[in-house]
Write an enzyme that holds these catalytic residues in place. Structure first.
Site, PDB file in Angstrom:
ATOM      1  N   GLU A  22       0.845  -1.204   0.000  1.00 51.14           N
ATOM      2  CA  GLU A  22       0.000   0.000   0.000  1.00 51.14           C
ATOM      3  C   GLU A  22       0.875   1.247   0.000  1.00 51.14           C
ATOM      4  O   GLU A  22       1.897   1.309   0.680  1.00 51.14           O
ATOM      5  CB  GLU A  22      -0.914   0.031   1.224  1.00 51.14           C
ATOM      6  CG  GLU A  22      -1.789   1.297   1.268  1.00 51.14           C
ATOM      7  CD  GLU A  22      -2.835   1.262   2.363  1.00 51.14           C
ATOM      8  OE1 GLU A  22      -3.723   0.394   2.257  1.00 51.14           O
ATOM      9  OE2 GLU A  22      -2.760   2.075   3.298  1.00 51.14           O
ATOM     10  N   GLY A 113     -14.375   6.205   5.245  1.00 50.86           N
ATOM     11  CA  GLY A 113     -13.420   7.312   5.295  1.00 50.86           C
ATOM     12  C   GLY A 113     -13.348   7.944   6.665  1.00 50.86           C
ATOM     13  O   GLY A 113     -14.222   7.762   7.516  1.00 50.86           O
ATOM     14  N   ASP A 114     -12.290   8.714   6.868  1.00 54.32           N
ATOM     15  CA  ASP A 114     -12.089   9.411   8.131  1.00 54.32           C
ATOM     16  C   ASP A 114     -12.952  10.670   8.190  1.00 54.32           C
ATOM     17  O   ASP A 114     -13.446  11.150   7.160  1.00 54.32           O
ATOM     18  CB  ASP A 114     -10.613   9.794   8.281  1.00 54.32           C
ATOM     19  CG  ASP A 114      -9.704   8.565   8.283  1.00 54.32           C
ATOM     20  OD1 ASP A 114     -10.126   7.536   8.832  1.00 54.32           O
ATOM     21  OD2 ASP A 114      -8.595   8.651   7.724  1.00 54.32           O
TER      22      ASP A 114
END
Length: 594
Positions: A22, A113-114
């Site tokens: 990643e 998502g954050d």
């Protein structure tokens, strides 16, 4: 290709252990170029896929889309793009999905998502989705089976559910039930949040199986690279830190090298334990750094630093539209990204035989063909911008590159020479000193095992073959002498052309010549590299342009060095020379006494 299909093919079909990396989008253009150089080196070890994180609400969204495109189509690695719901109305989500679909990408990691920047909690944007489940449902409803969808799994429960003493049993169970809903809605792969207690991960996998989640669960491994970063990430993710890790780090926390070495050791031991329980997949959170991730994989015996396997002599495309491509002209061997750019508009790509393809024309030359990462540009400045006082200085420069004394070349995007060049480097050095300025070559190979670290490709159990090939620039006087020598050797075929297009050849304009091929168990003969006269006439424009846009530009307009290089560009010929006798031939004999 979908990542789930690649994993099943490798793990279930071949019994392999696979790994992936990643990355995240850097904040500067220079950082992006540095990432691609690092990524290129890491992808050489054949990860199953790589993923790139998403910048919420446009913070780095455009950068993510561009990086994903270059990963898939230039780096040629199967790419998975993160997509979140943060600040993303459905129109933006669809735009992102349409973009990657058009770029041949088939894999998405769907996330809630954050929280938006400056906020503590996630806020659903108007016209958007509130959770990853809704995003998965939307992707499946609108795009059918095109995308492989991955979702996140949380071995300790989602951070929002974790309190000071961890998640309650009820919260953990609810999170598992929610994960199953995501899988039931169409997700086919789970990648976990980072963890440092392997028992927690193994329990999580078992708990998933108990409630009917059967898809692969990939452990997310984050090597510890520095102490403060480790505390920051585990704090943000509310990750449990086992006491033995805390005890090991405390006395070395201010020694970055010691922390990194411990991180490699810990990562290796975590992976060993996970693999010993039947897990066959590993996902490494690299934080855009290569050494720790690669060191762990080397410790596990999954990669070897000096042995990089190749399925073809060139890196195969990952783009779904180029999935069957297995033949290319040899001319772009050292500039593969330019070739990909110039053929990106084709409707179909050569498969099996070059002549089988009905291709439109190559794309025109653009500035993109001559752009270089800053690090490579700096290397060219160091090695090729020293003053050139005579044609002999030019000969010397080319010879030094062929002998490995220089690590860069204006005609190559690769790092240094190919391993097979060492077989003929001295002969190349000699002809360059004579004024035959080589930019591409390969030695003759007659039935060498495909596992050879120097010339091998195509997997185990096969044999590979090559015709000796050299591509070079030379003066018209030297070309005349060489042509006379070729007349006495029927196995030699050549194509020569100058910048203005005047050409000389002893082969027909449609005489495609396979110069690399392989024979493998239960397969037809594969011939991935050809000399194609029509493509050579396209390539020559690019090759000649590099004299000025790749080398002469390093000097000021008034510098005599620049004038000399421009004169070579105007007056020399570009020559492709093949010795078709790959058993007894001696290509370099043609250059003797010239």
């Amino acid at each position: 290709m979908k990542v789930i299909e690649k994993i099943r093919e490798a793990v279930d079909g071949e019994g392999k252990t696979v790994f992936s990396f990643e990355f995240f989008p850097p904040k500067t253009d220079e950082g992006v170029e540095n990432l691609f150089e690092r990524m290129d080196r890491m992808v050489a070890h054949n990860p199953t896929f790589c993923d790139i994180t998403w910048g919420a609400g446009g913070s780095t969204a455009d950068v993510t889309l561009e990086i994903a495109n270059r990963m898939q189509n230039m780096i040629s690695v199967e790419t998975m793009m993160h997509l979140t719901c943060t600040n993303m109305p459905v129109e933006k989500i669809d735009n992102a999905l349409d973009t990657i679909k058009n770029n041949g990408i088939q894999n998405v990691l769907a996330l809630r998502g954050d929280p938006p920047h400056g906020q503590d909690k996630f806020v659903q944007v108007e016209g958007g989705f509130s959770c990853a489940l809704d995003l998965v449902k939307h992707i499946r409803a609108k795009y059918g089976d095109y995308f492989g969808i991955t979702v996140a799994g949380y071995p300790e429960a989602h951070p929002d559910m974790i309190q000071e003493n961890g998640a309650t049993l009820e919260a953990y169970s609810n999170d598992l039930a929610y994960l199953k809903k995501k899988v039931d809605a169409g997700a086919d792969l789970i990648i976990t949040q980072l963890f440092y207690d392997t028992d927690v991960f193994l329990k999580f996998v078992n708990d998933c199986r108990q409630i009917g989640i059967s898809c692969p669960i990939v452990p997310g491994i984050m090597p510890i690279n520095n102490y403060k970063g480790f505390l920051r990430m585990t704090g943000f993710c509310k990750t449990k830190i086992p006491s033995d890790i805390t005890a090991a780090l405390e006395p070395i926390k201010d020694n970055e090298e010691a922390v990194k070495a411990y991180g490699i050791h810990l990562g290796t031991e975590m992976c060993k334990k996970v693999l010993s329980h039947g897990i066959k997949t590993l996902h490494l959170y690299t934080l855009n750094m290569e050494k720790s991730a690669l060191a762990i994989l080397m410790n596990l015996g999954l990669i070897e630093e000096s042995k990089v396997t190749r399925s073809l002599p060139w890196r195969p495309p990952a783009n779904v539209f180029r999935a069957k491509e297995d033949v290319r002209p040899i001319f772009w061997a050292n500039r593969p990204r330019s070739y990909i750019l110039r053929t990106s508009g084709w409707d179909q790509y050569p498969h099996g035989r070059w002549a089988d393809s009905q291709n439109p024309s190559y794309g025109a030359l653009t500035d993109h063909q001559f752009m270089r990462p800053r690090a490579r540009d700096k290397k060219l400045q160091e090695e090729w911008a020293t003053p050139i006082r005579s044609i002999e200085d030019v000969h010397e420069r080319f010879m030094s590159y062929c002998l490995g004394k220089l690590k860069s070349s204006p005609w190559s995007d690769l790092d240094g020479l190919q391993p097979e060049t060492k077989i003929i480097d001295e002969q190349l050095g000699q002809i360059n000193l004579k004024g035959f300025l080589s930019i591409n070559s390969q030695p003759a190979v007659n039935g060498v095992k495909s596992a050879s670290p120097t010339v091998g490709w195509g997997g185990p159990g096969g044999y590979v073959y090559q015709k000796a090939y050299i591509e070079f620039f030379c003066s018209s006087e030297k070309l005349k002498q060489l042509i006379e020598k070729c007349k006495a050797v029927p196995s030699l075929t050549y194509i020569a052309v100058n910048k203005e297009g005047h050409s000389l050849s002893n082969v027909g304009t449609n005489a495609v010549n396979a110069v690399t091929w392989g024979v493998f168990p239960a397969k037809q003969i594969i011939q991935p590299t050809v000399v194609d006269p029509a493509s050579f006439m396209v390539w020559k424009d690019e090759a000649f342009e590099i004299w000025t846009r790749g080398w002469a530009y390093l000097f000021s307009e008034s510098d005599p060095s620049r004038a000399l290089l421009e004169e070579i560009q105007r007056s020399y010929y570009l020559v492709s020379l093949v010795d078709n006798d790959f058993i007894h031939g001696d290509l370099f004999a043609a250059f003797k006494d010239i």
